[in-house]
Motif scaffolding. Structure first.
Motif, PDB file in Angstrom:
ATOM      1  N   TYR A   1       0.829  -1.211   0.000  1.00  0.00           N
ATOM      2  CA  TYR A   1       0.000   0.000   0.000  1.00  0.00           C
ATOM      3  C   TYR A   1       0.857   1.252   0.000  1.00  0.00           C
ATOM      4  CZ  TYR A   1      -4.335  -2.421   1.459  1.00  0.00           C
ATOM      5  OH  TYR A   1      -5.435  -3.200   1.547  1.00  0.00           O
ATOM      6  N   PRO A   2       0.380   2.300  -0.696  1.00  0.00           N
ATOM      7  CA  PRO A   2       0.934   3.631  -0.438  1.00  0.00           C
ATOM      8  C   PRO A   2       0.248   4.222   0.799  1.00  0.00           C
ATOM      9  CG  PRO A   2      -0.680   3.758  -2.183  1.00  0.00           C
ATOM     10  CD  PRO A   2      -0.584   2.306  -1.792  1.00  0.00           C
ATOM     11  N   VAL A   3       0.764   5.330   1.267  1.00  0.00           N
ATOM     12  CA  VAL A   3       0.247   5.946   2.489  1.00  0.00           C
ATOM     13  C   VAL A   3      -1.263   6.213   2.440  1.00  0.00           C
ATOM     14  CG1 VAL A   3       0.196   8.259   3.481  1.00  0.00           C
ATOM     15  CG2 VAL A   3       2.272   6.939   3.574  1.00  0.00           C
ATOM     16  N   THR A   4      -1.748   6.673   1.269  1.00  0.00           N
ATOM     17  CA  THR A   4      -3.167   7.039   1.189  1.00  0.00           C
ATOM     18  C   THR A   4      -4.080   5.852   1.505  1.00  0.00           C
ATOM     19  OG1 THR A   4      -2.990   6.636  -1.177  1.00  0.00           O
ATOM     20  CG2 THR A   4      -2.926   8.922  -0.456  1.00  0.00           C
ATOM     21  N   VAL A   5      -3.824   4.722   0.862  1.00  0.00           N
ATOM     22  CA  VAL A   5      -4.671   3.554   1.079  1.00  0.00           C
ATOM     23  C   VAL A   5      -4.473   3.017   2.500  1.00  0.00           C
ATOM     24  CG1 VAL A   5      -5.251   1.242   0.272  1.00  0.00           C
ATOM     25  CG2 VAL A   5      -4.595   2.979  -1.361  1.00  0.00           C
ATOM     26  N   GLY A   6      -3.205   3.038   2.967  1.00  0.00           N
ATOM     27  CA  GLY A   6      -2.931   2.583   4.313  1.00  0.00           C
ATOM     28  C   GLY A   6      -3.671   3.397   5.363  1.00  0.00           C
ATOM     29  N   LEU A   7      -3.595   4.713   5.224  1.00  0.00           N
ATOM     30  CA  LEU A   7      -4.272   5.582   6.198  1.00  0.00           C
ATOM     31  C   LEU A   7      -5.769   5.356   6.190  1.00  0.00           C
ATOM     32  CD1 LEU A   7      -2.528   9.073   5.967  1.00  0.00           C
ATOM     33  CD2 LEU A   7      -2.645   7.560   7.949  1.00  0.00           C
ATOM     34  N   SER A   8      -6.339   5.181   4.996  1.00  0.00           N
ATOM     35  CA  SER A   8      -7.791   4.993   4.959  1.00  0.00           C
ATOM     36  C   SER A   8      -8.170   3.656   5.591  1.00  0.00           C
ATOM     37  CB  SER A   8      -8.320   5.120   3.535  1.00  0.00           C
ATOM     38  OG  SER A   8      -8.017   3.976   2.793  1.00  0.00           O
ATOM     39  N   SER A   9      -7.276   2.655   5.484  1.00  0.00           N
ATOM     40  CA  SER A   9      -7.601   1.380   6.137  1.00  0.00           C
ATOM     41  C   SER A   9      -7.518   1.532   7.663  1.00  0.00           C
ATOM     42  CB  SER A   9      -6.682   0.259   5.641  1.00  0.00           C
ATOM     43  OG  SER A   9      -5.388   0.401   6.174  1.00  0.00           O
ATOM     44  N   TRP A  10      -6.543   2.292   8.141  1.00  0.00           N
ATOM     45  CA  TRP A  10      -6.477   2.582   9.579  1.00  0.00           C
ATOM     46  C   TRP A  10      -7.707   3.360  10.029  1.00  0.00           C
ATOM     47  CZ3 TRP A  10      -0.868   4.414  11.215  1.00  0.00           C
ATOM     48  CH2 TRP A  10      -0.049   3.263  11.329  1.00  0.00           C
ATOM     49  N   ALA A  11      -8.110   4.331   9.174  1.00  0.00           N
ATOM     50  CA  ALA A  11      -9.246   5.174   9.561  1.00  0.00           C
ATOM     51  C   ALA A  11     -10.508   4.346   9.721  1.00  0.00           C
ATOM     52  CB  ALA A  11      -9.461   6.277   8.517  1.00  0.00           C
TER      53      ALA A  11
END
Lengths: 312, 315
Positions: B254-264
């Protein structure tokens, strides 16, 4: 648009016979070679998927008979699909509200910056532009938390003041809340394009106008606005394309507003859900294709009205 | 669209904005410097506050624990600021997956940006400086492609990549990002004015080959335009969410964008047990992920501003 753009800007400049010989006849073979790598990838990454989507949209996966050619059946279904119609109408409403607001703000800010009347102009310019460098994922998460009824500062403040807590994520507010996020992200980008264009206006024009007794408003109206026309059209086109493809912001707000944002909230979200959760790849291809056509028609409509107004 | 300013003057103006301000503008500026408008400045400072407010909130929020996010006022520090603890926890959570995401983002976006800019520069130069059959037609075709919605492309691209075994690899993100129609458009306009025919002619008379002329002379003259395209492709890939969302399944890619949205979405879903501090991680991760781009934009201002002017004026 594209054909006329290329032709009208090219024709006068290519007219000189000397350059024609220089650029063309003798060294013609190298031109296609420079262009080739880009065009090959363009063919693979743009035209091939597009063609494949068109092909897919003509088929249907059936329990009996498997993959069957159905002609334009998927398109007929899509045109009658109330979910798609709702999604398209919603982004159209979004476009009508958000884009004029965003572009007017961007225009106003650019003119204010260019007027030379501001203190701290540099800080203001960069500050307004900074959101463009913020990933839309981060922007949406951030605004989502700001909107939130629990620890969002707006809710905190209204509770402290004894006012009713605003429900930014409720059905009635959500489109406006989305518009705010998108506006926050892109006003600065559009402002910079307009501002950069203003800075290329030759100063002699201003000096001549001032000599003729034109005031700041007159200069803005008669010199700056006409000079901004092509740039405004460019920003408008980008906005048409962006609005109708609205996806990231609603998709990311979905977890915190699940009752309002369903899987077909925007047309693009619908196409995504069809393909990846519904496994209806063929129908999804038809939906994306129709959406693409809506965008192309809208873009041409924008260009057509803009051109007609200029000639009349 | 026809241009309102003749090419020669607008070229001069563009270089002038790139190097500071034209001399005439200096005179103008100095004259108008005497009368500044305080009301207008106040209005614009209020506008500035609106644009910086969310970022200020984010900066405040990344100094708080999840509990403090709920308990303290959003637009100021809590009683126990813990920025460094949050950063440490963000970077080490789940075996340091966030660092993976950050490195992936850098890899994908730098790779795409440099590749896309070079491809666009070569093609833009080719379109601008050589006449060949289909020149205008090919260029118009690429420009028309700007209007194709990304979903119309992304879903079939995903299916094609799945057949070629490219799904769930970095190539699935980089390859589609290498083609930048807007970059081509910008480079073509830029090459037309920035690379004078007389220099090409002189180099040819000296016996230089076409490729060498491009690499050693033209590319240098195209540098400001190149930086603009690099920067904007970088942003586009850095911020891309849709493409990696559908192309990648492996969280380590994952890039940061997809990773962050999964955390969110974990933070919304959970809230108890192991996920109790998730919200603080999302907020701190968001802050970390936007710092590099903001810094890049601030440092490279004069390049992208002049590059955009070229695009806007000559539309």
């Amino acid at each position: 648009m594209t054909a006329t753009t290329a032709a009208s800007t090219e024709a006068p400049r290519r007219a000189g016979p000397k350059r024609h010989r220089l650029g063309g006849l003798r060294h013609g073979a190298a031109g296609p070679l420079f262009v080739a790598p880009f065009m090959v990838l363009f063919l693979l990454m743009f035209l091939t998927p597009l063609g494949y989507a068109a092909y897919l949209s003509l088929f249907q996966e059936r329990l009996i008979g498997g993959n069957t050619f159905v002609g334009l059946d998927n398109y007929v279904t899509a045109l009658k699909d109330p979910l798609l119609r709702e999604g398209v109408l919603r982004v159209a409403a979004f476009f009508v509200i958000q884009v004029p607001l965003m572009l007017l703000l961007a225009l106003g800010f650019a003119l204010a910056l260019d007027s030379g009347l501001l203190r701290l102009a540099r800080v203001i310019r960069l500050g307004i532009f900074v959101p463009y460098a913020v990933p839309s994922v981060v922007a949406t998460l951030m605004w989502g938390y700001l909107y939130g009824p629990d620890f969002g500062p707006f809710a905190q403040l209204s509770r402290k003041l004894g006012l009713p807590v605003p429900h930014f994520l409720s059905d009635g507010w959500l489109l406006g809340s989305l518009a705010n996020v998108v506006t926050w992200e892109f006003v600065g980008y559009n402002m910079i394009i307009l501002y950069a264009t203003l800075r290329t206006i030759p100063q002699e024009l201003y000096e001549a106008a001032a000599m003729d007794g034109a005031g700041a408003w007159r200069i803005a109206w008669s010199i700056k606005l006409p000079a901004l026309r092509p740039a405004l059209l460019l920003t408008l086109l980008f906005s048409v394309i962006g609005s109708f493809q609205l996806f990231n912001e609603p998709k990311l707000l979905q977890p915190i507003a699940p009752d309002v944002i369903d899987t077909s909230y925007t047309a693009n979200l619908y196409a995504y859900s069809l393909a990846f959760t519904g496994q209806q790849v063929n129908y999804s291809a038809a939906v994306s294709f129709l959406l693409g056509m809506v965008i192309v028609i809208f873009s041409y409509a924008v260009l057509f009205t803009a051109n007609r107004r200029r000639t009349s | 669209m026809t241009t309102t300013t003749p090419p020669a003057t607008s070229r001069a103006a563009v270089t002038a904005t790139a190097t500071g301000a034209p001399r005439a503008a200096h005179r103008w500026r100095r004259r108008s410097a005497r009368r500044r408008s305080t009301p207008l400045t106040i209005v614009m400072l209020a506008v500035l506050a609106y644009f910086l407010l969310p970022l200020f909130w984010l900066a405040m929020a990344s100094t708080k624990s999840t509990q403090d996010l709920f308990d303290s006022f959003g637009l100021w520090f809590s009683h126990a600021p813990q920025l460094f603890e949050n950063i440490r926890e963000t970077l080490t959570h789940d075996d340091g997956i966030f660092l993976h995401w950050l490195l992936n983002t850098i890899l994908y976006s730098v790779g795409s940006a440099v590749g896309a800019a070079l491809l666009a520069a070569a093609a833009g130069y080719g379109f601008a400086k050589y006449r060949f059959r289909g020149n205008n037609a090919a260029f118009s075709l690429v420009l028309g492609a700007v209007m194709i919605p990304t979903t119309a492309l992304a879903i079939p691209t995903y299916l094609l990549f799945a057949k070629a075994d490219l799904v769930n690899t970095p190539w699935a993100i980089v390859l589609p990002s290498l083609v930048s129609p807007f970059g081509l458009y910008l480079m073509r306009i830029y090459a037309q004015d920035a690379v004078p025919d007389s220099i090409l002619e002189a180099a040819r008379i000296d016996g230089a080959g076409e490729l060498r002329i491009f690499l050693q002379i033209a590319l240098r003259l195209l540098a400001p335009g190149l930086v603009t395209v690099v920067l904007f492709t970088l942003v586009a890939t850095w911020n891309n969410y849709f493409l990696p969302l559908i192309m990648l399944n492996d969280p380590r890619l994952y890039p940061v964008t997809v990773g962050l949205s999964s955390w969110a979405s974990q933070a919304v879903g959970g809230g108890a047990g192991a996920n109790s501090n998730m919200l603080a991680l999302v907020v701190t991760g968001s802050l970390i992920s936007l710092v590099p781009l903001v810094v890049a934009f601030l440092l490279l201002q004069r390049y992208w501003q002049s590059g955009l002017a070229t695009g806007g004026v000559k539309q």
